[in-house]
Design a protein around this motif. Structure first.
Motif, PDB file in Angstrom:
ATOM      1  N   ILE A   1       0.874  -1.173   0.000  1.00 40.92           N
ATOM      2  CA  ILE A   1       0.000   0.000   0.000  1.00 40.92           C
ATOM      3  C   ILE A   1       0.909   1.219   0.000  1.00 40.92           C
ATOM      4  CG2 ILE A   1      -1.567   1.371   1.444  1.00 40.92           C
ATOM      5  CD1 ILE A   1      -3.037  -1.101   2.184  1.00 40.92           C
ATOM      6  N   LEU A   2       0.730   2.090  -0.981  1.00 42.22           N
ATOM      7  CA  LEU A   2       1.548   3.303  -1.039  1.00 42.22           C
ATOM      8  C   LEU A   2       0.645   4.500  -0.768  1.00 42.22           C
ATOM      9  CD1 LEU A   2       3.739   2.565  -4.202  1.00 42.22           C
ATOM     10  CD2 LEU A   2       4.312   2.185  -1.798  1.00 42.22           C
ATOM     11  N   VAL A   3       0.960   5.218   0.282  1.00 38.67           N
ATOM     12  CA  VAL A   3       0.203   6.440   0.567  1.00 38.67           C
ATOM     13  C   VAL A   3       0.955   7.581  -0.113  1.00 38.67           C
ATOM     14  CG1 VAL A   3      -0.766   7.937   2.338  1.00 38.67           C
ATOM     15  CG2 VAL A   3      -0.596   5.470   2.752  1.00 38.67           C
ATOM     16  N   ASN A   4       0.322   8.100  -1.158  1.00 37.37           N
ATOM     17  CA  ASN A   4       0.965   9.122  -1.984  1.00 37.37           C
ATOM     18  C   ASN A   4       0.776  10.517  -1.366  1.00 37.37           C
ATOM     19  OD1 ASN A   4       2.303  10.107  -4.287  1.00 37.37           O
ATOM     20  ND2 ASN A   4       0.376  10.422  -5.374  1.00 37.37           N
ATOM     21  N   LYS A   5       1.427  11.475  -1.950  1.00 42.28           N
ATOM     22  CA  LYS A   5       1.327  12.896  -1.554  1.00 42.28           C
ATOM     23  C   LYS A   5       1.933  13.159  -0.180  1.00 42.28           C
ATOM     24  CE  LYS A   5      -2.786  13.390  -4.423  1.00 42.28           C
ATOM     25  NZ  LYS A   5      -4.018  14.098  -4.749  1.00 42.28           N
ATOM     26  N   ALA A   6       2.929  12.333   0.201  1.00 39.24           N
ATOM     27  CA  ALA A   6       3.601  12.565   1.480  1.00 39.24           C
ATOM     28  C   ALA A   6       4.634  13.673   1.288  1.00 39.24           C
ATOM     29  CB  ALA A   6       4.246  11.269   1.967  1.00 39.24           C
ATOM     30  N   ASP A   7       4.139  14.867   1.094  1.00 41.32           N
ATOM     31  CA  ASP A   7       5.011  16.021   0.906  1.00 41.32           C
ATOM     32  C   ASP A   7       4.311  17.268   1.448  1.00 41.32           C
ATOM     33  OD1 ASP A   7       3.152  16.844  -1.184  1.00 41.32           O
ATOM     34  OD2 ASP A   7       4.151  15.426  -2.500  1.00 41.32           O
ATOM     35  N   GLY A   8       5.090  18.294   1.720  1.00 45.41           N
ATOM     36  CA  GLY A   8       4.536  19.583   2.181  1.00 45.41           C
ATOM     37  C   GLY A   8       3.574  19.434   3.342  1.00 45.41           C
ATOM     38  N   ASP A   9       2.466  20.163   3.262  1.00 48.00           N
ATOM     39  CA  ASP A   9       1.469  20.166   4.348  1.00 48.00           C
ATOM     40  C   ASP A   9       0.803  18.806   4.535  1.00 48.00           C
ATOM     41  OD1 ASP A   9       2.013  22.765   4.563  1.00 48.00           O
ATOM     42  OD2 ASP A   9       0.162  23.495   3.598  1.00 48.00           O
ATOM     43  N   LEU A  10       0.812  17.989   3.461  1.00 46.34           N
ATOM     44  CA  LEU A  10       0.094  16.713   3.528  1.00 46.34           C
ATOM     45  C   LEU A  10       0.901  15.611   4.212  1.00 46.34           C
ATOM     46  CD1 LEU A  10      -1.422  16.728  -0.063  1.00 46.34           C
ATOM     47  CD2 LEU A  10      -2.709  16.847   2.094  1.00 46.34           C
ATOM     48  N   LYS A  11       2.176  15.891   4.467  1.00 45.22           N
ATOM     49  CA  LYS A  11       3.045  14.827   4.976  1.00 45.22           C
ATOM     50  C   LYS A  11       2.572  14.231   6.313  1.00 45.22           C
ATOM     51  CE  LYS A  11       7.638  13.169   5.091  1.00 45.22           C
ATOM     52  NZ  LYS A  11       8.959  13.276   4.514  1.00 45.22           N
ATOM     53  N   PRO A  12       2.234  15.060   7.317  1.00 43.96           N
ATOM     54  CA  PRO A  12       1.791  14.444   8.586  1.00 43.96           C
ATOM     55  C   PRO A  12       0.563  13.550   8.398  1.00 43.96           C
ATOM     56  CG  PRO A  12       2.198  16.802   8.860  1.00 43.96           C
ATOM     57  CD  PRO A  12       2.287  16.528   7.398  1.00 43.96           C
ATOM     58  N   ALA A  13      -0.388  14.007   7.581  1.00 40.98           N
ATOM     59  CA  ALA A  13      -1.593  13.195   7.346  1.00 40.98           C
ATOM     60  C   ALA A  13      -1.228  11.907   6.618  1.00 40.98           C
ATOM     61  CB  ALA A  13      -2.605  13.995   6.532  1.00 40.98           C
ATOM     62  N   ALA A  14      -0.270  11.999   5.701  1.00 40.26           N
ATOM     63  CA  ALA A  14       0.151  10.802   4.961  1.00 40.26           C
ATOM     64  C   ALA A  14       0.787   9.787   5.914  1.00 40.26           C
ATOM     65  CB  ALA A  14       1.135  11.183   3.856  1.00 40.26           C
ATOM     66  N   LEU A  15       1.606  10.272   6.826  1.00 41.61           N
ATOM     67  CA  LEU A  15       2.259   9.362   7.778  1.00 41.61           C
ATOM     68  C   LEU A  15       1.228   8.695   8.683  1.00 41.61           C
ATOM     69  CD1 LEU A  15       5.393  11.541   8.673  1.00 41.61           C
ATOM     70  CD2 LEU A  15       5.384   9.341   7.450  1.00 41.61           C
ATOM     71  N   ARG A  16       0.228   9.479   9.084  1.00 41.16           N
ATOM     72  CA  ARG A  16      -0.834   8.922   9.941  1.00 41.16           C
ATOM     73  C   ARG A  16      -1.625   7.851   9.189  1.00 41.16           C
ATOM     74  NH1 ARG A  16      -2.121  14.023  11.609  1.00 41.16           N
ATOM     75  NH2 ARG A  16      -3.866  14.079  10.156  1.00 41.16           N
ATOM     76  N   THR A  17      -2.006   8.211   7.963  1.00 46.03           N
ATOM     77  CA  THR A  17      -2.772   7.263   7.139  1.00 46.03           C
ATOM     78  C   THR A  17      -1.974   5.981   6.940  1.00 46.03           C
ATOM     79  OG1 THR A  17      -3.756   9.124   5.984  1.00 46.03           O
ATOM     80  CG2 THR A  17      -3.939   6.994   4.900  1.00 46.03           C
ATOM     81  N   CYS A  18      -0.689   6.139   6.696  1.00 51.97           N
ATOM     82  CA  CYS A  18       0.176   4.980   6.465  1.00 51.97           C
ATOM     83  C   CYS A  18       0.197   4.081   7.712  1.00 51.97           C
ATOM     84  CB  CYS A  18       1.573   5.463   6.115  1.00 51.97           C
ATOM     85  SG  CYS A  18       2.708   4.136   5.765  1.00 51.97           S
ATOM     86  N   ALA A  19       0.318   4.709   8.881  1.00 46.92           N
ATOM     87  CA  ALA A  19       0.344   3.929  10.134  1.00 46.92           C
ATOM     88  C   ALA A  19      -0.983   3.190  10.327  1.00 46.92           C
ATOM     89  CB  ALA A  19       0.626   4.854  11.312  1.00 46.92           C
ATOM     90  N   ASP A  20      -2.101   3.862   9.989  1.00 44.69           N
ATOM     91  CA  ASP A  20      -3.414   3.205  10.105  1.00 44.69           C
ATOM     92  C   ASP A  20      -3.479   1.964   9.224  1.00 44.69           C
ATOM     93  OD1 ASP A  20      -4.237   5.164  11.783  1.00 44.69           O
ATOM     94  OD2 ASP A  20      -5.434   6.264  10.285  1.00 44.69           O
ATOM     95  N   TYR A  21      -3.017   2.113   7.984  1.00 48.74           N
ATOM     96  CA  TYR A  21      -3.077   0.988   7.062  1.00 48.74           C
ATOM     97  C   TYR A  21      -2.105  -0.117   7.438  1.00 48.74           C
ATOM     98  CZ  TYR A  21      -6.607   2.858   4.108  1.00 48.74           C
ATOM     99  OH  TYR A  21      -7.819   3.291   3.647  1.00 48.74           O
ATOM    100  N   ALA A  22      -0.941   0.277   7.937  1.00 45.85           N
ATOM    101  CA  ALA A  22       0.020  -0.743   8.379  1.00 45.85           C
ATOM    102  C   ALA A  22      -0.636  -1.573   9.481  1.00 45.85           C
ATOM    103  CB  ALA A  22       1.298  -0.083   8.873  1.00 45.85           C
ATOM    104  N   GLY A  23      -1.349  -0.908  10.373  1.00 46.62           N
ATOM    105  CA  GLY A  23      -2.063  -1.600  11.454  1.00 46.62           C
ATOM    106  C   GLY A  23      -3.136  -2.517  10.894  1.00 46.62           C
ATOM    107  N   ALA A  24      -3.893  -2.014   9.924  1.00 43.86           N
ATOM    108  CA  ALA A  24      -4.977  -2.810   9.329  1.00 43.86           C
ATOM    109  C   ALA A  24      -4.404  -4.030   8.596  1.00 43.86           C
ATOM    110  CB  ALA A  24      -5.791  -1.945   8.376  1.00 43.86           C
ATOM    111  N   LEU A  25      -3.271  -3.850   7.939  1.00 44.73           N
ATOM    112  CA  LEU A  25      -2.663  -4.976   7.201  1.00 44.73           C
ATOM    113  C   LEU A  25      -2.212  -6.080   8.144  1.00 44.73           C
ATOM    114  CD1 LEU A  25      -0.475  -3.221   4.459  1.00 44.73           C
ATOM    115  CD2 LEU A  25      -2.549  -4.560   4.105  1.00 44.73           C
ATOM    116  N   ARG A  26      -1.751  -5.673   9.323  1.00 46.89           N
ATOM    117  CA  ARG A  26      -1.289  -6.694  10.286  1.00 46.89           C
ATOM    118  C   ARG A  26      -2.431  -7.587  10.759  1.00 46.89           C
ATOM    119  NH1 ARG A  26       2.578  -2.767  11.789  1.00 46.89           N
ATOM    120  NH2 ARG A  26       1.169  -1.759  13.257  1.00 46.89           N
ATOM    121  N   LEU A  27      -3.652  -7.049  10.655  1.00 51.43           N
ATOM    122  CA  LEU A  27      -4.811  -7.832  11.114  1.00 51.43           C
ATOM    123  C   LEU A  27      -5.316  -8.811  10.064  1.00 51.43           C
ATOM    124  CD1 LEU A  27      -6.864  -5.028  12.913  1.00 51.43           C
ATOM    125  CD2 LEU A  27      -5.317  -6.710  13.919  1.00 51.43           C
ATOM    126  N   LEU A  28      -4.833  -8.650   8.839  1.00 52.57           N
ATOM    127  CA  LEU A  28      -5.314  -9.543   7.784  1.00 52.57           C
ATOM    128  C   LEU A  28      -4.692 -10.925   7.923  1.00 52.57           C
ATOM    129  CD1 LEU A  28      -5.196  -7.329   4.559  1.00 52.57           C
ATOM    130  CD2 LEU A  28      -7.173  -7.859   5.975  1.00 52.57           C
TER     131      LEU A  28
END
Ligand SMILES: Nc1nc2c(ncn2[C@@H]2O[C@H](COP(=O)(O)OP(=O)(O)OP(=O)(O)O)[C@@H](O)[C@H]2O)c(=O)[nH]1
Length: 324
Positions: free
Chosen positions: A192-219
């Motif tokens: 899963i690649l969370v795109n747009k991890a740049d500028g103002d969007l970077k913190p949100a991208a990192l958060r989204t990525c962590a959420d998905y990493a967590g969700a993937l571990r449950l699969l």
């Protein structure tokens, strides 16, 4: 059209021949179909590319990603083909020219080949067309084939049955919602690649990525994955950030699957899947031809009027096919 010279020039890697060949397999005309089959037979299936499926809803940055990622690969001397699964009507900015103008630099790269989406709407037809286009790109010696889909309807399933690796591209989420990504799509993803991890969007991208990493571990763990996969990572297609790392992950995964035998097994299963699909299509097509068509209509009418049951009527038609 003379098929032998086309097959030959295609196999030398000539992009114009490849484009002509794909046009031929896309055609619905019966004489073209026969030539397309002859061509596919002539080029064989001796060469294999790494087939990467890429899914993501409109606006997540697929075109930007393919442009940046494609250029990274061609920069390494790799030949890259880009195919779109969805009919152009399903795309937001969808036009034949759209795909190429959105990947302007890649489309000018001599190592790249970009095939715009077809305009037909029927999914079965699109699946076959994409599968045959993939085979032609492999015959033309491409190293990597990117198969893009906007992930509407059944298109991800088609892509999953065609590719060696499946990548889900996402954009940073506003809230803590998992962006309504269907579980089924997540289960197909290798990365899963969370795109747009740049500028103002970077913190949100990192958060989204962590959420998905967590969700993937449950699969559920899949046999075709080494420890730590599937993974979630952030990238910026615009700033070309994280793409080398993403590519290294894809290669590591592909190498592992090859070494473990999963690659060959999967390709075999995919071929079998498409065989069954073709058979199904062929059988359905038989029902459309007279005299079967008339009998199907009559039996359908009998069912509607209560003179027969669905099971009995279906049996009547099937018995007919058995006898044929
Ligand atoms: N900040 C930022 N914006 C990006 C990035 N990648 C793409 N975008 C922007 O996101 C928008 C959509 O990008 P596209 O590449 O056209 O997205 P797409 O997923 O192909 O969209 P469709 O063509 O609608 O399917 C554009 O305005 C891009 O400039 C990125 O890495 N960072």
């Amino acid at each position: 059209m003379d098929i032998a010279p086309l097959a030959h020039s295609l196999q030398t890697g000539d992009r114009r021949s490849l484009a002509r060949a794909i046009t031929l397999v896309e055609s619905a005309r019966a004489d073209h179909r026969a030539q397309a089959l002859e061509l596919l037979q002539a080029v064989g299936n001796g060469k294999q590319a790494l087939r990467i499926g890429l899914s993501g809803t409109p606006g997540v940055g697929k075109s930007t990603f393919i442009e940046s990622f494609g250029l990274l690969l061609t920069g390494q001397g790799k030949r890259v083909a880009v195919l779109a699964v969805d009919p152009s009507s399903a795309r937001s900015g969808g036009s034949i020219l759209g795909d190429k103008t959105r990947m302007e630099r890649l489309s000018r790269d001599p190592l790249a080949f970009i095939r715009p989406s077809p305009s037909q709407a029927q999914m079965g037809g699109v699946a076959r067309r994409t599968r045959e286009a993939v085979a032609l790109c492999e015959a033309a010696g491409f190293d990597i084939i990117l198969i893009e889909t906007v992930g509407v309807g059944q298109s991800e399933t088609v892509v999953a049955e065609l590719c060696d690796l499946f990548i889900l591209l996402l954009a940073p989420a506003g809230g803590d919602e998992l962006q309504g990504v269907k579980r089924g799509i997540m289960e197909m993803a290798d990365l899963i690649l969370v795109n747009k991890a740049d500028g103002d969007l970077k913190p949100a991208a990192l958060r989204t990525c962590a959420d998905y990493a967590g969700a993937l571990r449950l699969l559920r763990k899949r046999p075709q994955d080494p420890p730590g996969y599937p993974k979630a990572m952030t990238v910026s297609a615009l700033e070309q950030d994280g793409l080398e790392t993403a590519w290294a992950e894809m290669q590591a995964l592909a190498d592992w699957r090859r070494a473990q035998g999963h690659w060959a097994t999967r390709r075999g299963q995919q071929a079998q899947h498409w065989f069954t699909e073709e058979l199904r299509r062929g059988l359905l097509a038989v029902l459309e031809v007279e005299p079967t068509r008339g009998i199907v209509a009559a039996e359908g009418q009998a069912v509607a009027e209560g003179r027969s049951t669905p099971e009995a009527a279906a049996r009547q038609v099937l018995a007919l096919l058995h006898r044929a």
